[in-house]
Motif scaffolding. Structure first.
Motif, PDB file in Angstrom:
ATOM      1  N   THR A   1     -21.425   0.968 -12.359  1.00 52.13           N
ATOM      2  CA  THR A   1     -20.355   0.567 -13.262  1.00 52.13           C
ATOM      3  C   THR A   1     -19.132   1.449 -13.062  1.00 52.13           C
ATOM      4  N   ALA A   2     -19.344   2.756 -12.921  1.00 46.76           N
ATOM      5  CA  ALA A   2     -18.230   3.680 -12.683  1.00 46.76           C
ATOM      6  C   ALA A   2     -17.535   3.340 -11.373  1.00 46.76           C
ATOM      7  N   ALA A   3     -18.296   3.000 -10.351  1.00 49.75           N
ATOM      8  CA  ALA A   3     -17.700   2.647  -9.059  1.00 49.75           C
ATOM      9  C   ALA A   3     -16.875   1.367  -9.164  1.00 49.75           C
ATOM     10  N   HIS A   4     -17.380   0.392  -9.906  1.00 47.22           N
ATOM     11  CA  HIS A   4     -16.645  -0.863 -10.086  1.00 47.22           C
ATOM     12  C   HIS A   4     -15.358  -0.617 -10.873  1.00 47.22           C
ATOM     13  N   LEU A   5     -15.452   0.185 -11.911  1.00 49.49           N
ATOM     14  CA  LEU A   5     -14.257   0.496 -12.702  1.00 49.49           C
ATOM     15  C   LEU A   5     -13.254   1.306 -11.899  1.00 49.49           C
ATOM     16  N   ASP A   6     -13.755   2.173 -11.025  1.00 51.00           N
ATOM     17  CA  ASP A   6     -12.872   2.948 -10.159  1.00 51.00           C
ATOM     18  C   ASP A   6     -12.119   2.026  -9.206  1.00 51.00           C
ATOM     19  N   ALA A   7     -12.817   1.038  -8.658  1.00 50.56           N
ATOM     20  CA  ALA A   7     -12.155   0.056  -7.785  1.00 50.56           C
ATOM     21  C   ALA A   7     -11.104  -0.727  -8.567  1.00 50.56           C
ATOM     22  N   LEU A   8     -11.424  -1.099  -9.786  1.00 51.51           N
ATOM     23  CA  LEU A   8     -10.459  -1.803 -10.638  1.00 51.51           C
ATOM     24  C   LEU A   8      -9.243  -0.926 -10.910  1.00 51.51           C
ATOM     25  N   SER A   9      -9.489   0.340 -11.173  1.00 44.68           N
ATOM     26  CA  SER A   9      -8.401   1.281 -11.425  1.00 44.68           C
ATOM     27  C   SER A   9      -7.478   1.389 -10.218  1.00 44.68           C
ATOM     28  N   ARG A  10      -8.065   1.501  -9.032  1.00 41.36           N
ATOM     29  CA  ARG A  10      -7.248   1.575  -7.808  1.00 41.36           C
ATOM     30  C   ARG A  10      -6.424   0.303  -7.621  1.00 41.36           C
ATOM     31  N   MET A  11      -7.045  -0.843  -7.906  1.00 42.03           N
ATOM     32  CA  MET A  11      -6.340  -2.107  -7.778  1.00 42.03           C
ATOM     33  C   MET A  11      -5.164  -2.181  -8.756  1.00 42.03           C
ATOM     34  N   LEU A  12      -5.404  -1.765  -9.991  1.00 45.23           N
ATOM     35  CA  LEU A  12      -4.341  -1.798 -10.996  1.00 45.23           C
ATOM     36  C   LEU A  12      -3.219  -0.821 -10.659  1.00 45.23           C
ATOM     37  N   ARG A  13      -3.569   0.348 -10.133  1.00 43.32           N
ATOM     38  CA  ARG A  13      -2.535   1.300  -9.700  1.00 43.32           C
ATOM     39  C   ARG A  13      -1.679   0.695  -8.587  1.00 43.32           C
ATOM     40  N   GLY A  14      -2.338   0.013  -7.657  1.00 49.57           N
ATOM     41  CA  GLY A  14      -1.606  -0.649  -6.579  1.00 49.57           C
ATOM     42  C   GLY A  14      -0.702  -1.749  -7.116  1.00 49.57           C
ATOM     43  N   HIS A  15      -1.198  -2.490  -8.081  1.00 47.44           N
ATOM     44  CA  HIS A  15      -0.395  -3.556  -8.671  1.00 47.44           C
ATOM     45  C   HIS A  15       0.814  -2.971  -9.404  1.00 47.44           C
ATOM     46  N   ALA A  16       0.608  -1.882 -10.137  1.00 49.66           N
ATOM     47  CA  ALA A  16       1.723  -1.228 -10.825  1.00 49.66           C
ATOM     48  C   ALA A  16       2.760  -0.740  -9.813  1.00 49.66           C
ATOM     49  N   LEU A  17       2.288  -0.210  -8.702  1.00 52.57           N
ATOM     50  CA  LEU A  17       3.202   0.242  -7.649  1.00 52.57           C
ATOM     51  C   LEU A  17       3.989  -0.940  -7.080  1.00 52.57           C
ATOM     52  N   TYR A  18       3.301  -2.049  -6.862  1.00 51.29           N
ATOM     53  CA  TYR A  18       3.975  -3.253  -6.388  1.00 51.29           C
ATOM     54  C   TYR A  18       5.047  -3.692  -7.389  1.00 51.29           C
ATOM     55  N   LEU A  19       4.669  -3.736  -8.657  1.00 53.93           N
ATOM     56  CA  LEU A  19       5.624  -4.148  -9.689  1.00 53.93           C
ATOM     57  C   LEU A  19       6.827  -3.212  -9.751  1.00 53.93           C
ATOM     58  N   ARG A  20       6.561  -1.924  -9.583  1.00 51.92           N
ATOM     59  CA  ARG A  20       7.634  -0.930  -9.642  1.00 51.92           C
ATOM     60  C   ARG A  20       8.671  -1.173  -8.541  1.00 51.92           C
TER      61      ARG A  20
END
Length: 74
Positions: A16-35
Motif C-alpha cells: 500500500t505504501a508503495a502504491h501511494l508513493d507511486a501516486l504521490s510521484r504522479m501527482l507531483r509530476g502533474h503539479a509540475l506540468y500544471l505549473r
C-alpha cells in the motif's frame, strides 16, 4: 496473532505504501506540468494537489513505520 498473519499484514502495508508513493510521484509530476502549462491559470489546482501531497507523504511514512514495527515483532 500468528506470525504468518503478521507477515501478510506487513506485506500489505508495504504494498500500500508503495502504491501511494507511486501516486504521490504522479501527482507531483502533474503539479509540475500544471505549473509550466500556459493554457490556463492552474494555481488553485496546484495548491490543492500540494496540500494533499503532504498528507499523502505522512500516510506513506506511517504505513512504512507500522510495517517496520511488525517486522521487529515477527
Amino acid at each position: 496473532m500468528q506470525i504468518e498473519r503478521l507477515d501478510n499484514i506487513q506485506h500489505d502495508l508495504e504494498d500500500t505504501a508503495a502504491h501511494l508513493d507511486a501516486l504521490s510521484r504522479m501527482l507531483r509530476g502533474h503539479a509540475l506540468y500544471l505549473r509550466h502549462s500556459r493554457l490556463a491559470d492552474n494555481s488553485a489546482d496546484i495548491a490543492f494537489i500540494e496540500r494533499h501531497l503532504s498528507g499523502l507523504d505522512l500516510s506513506i511514512s506511517d504505513l512504512r513505520g507500522v510495517a517496520r514495527n511488525i517486522a521487529k515483532v515477527a
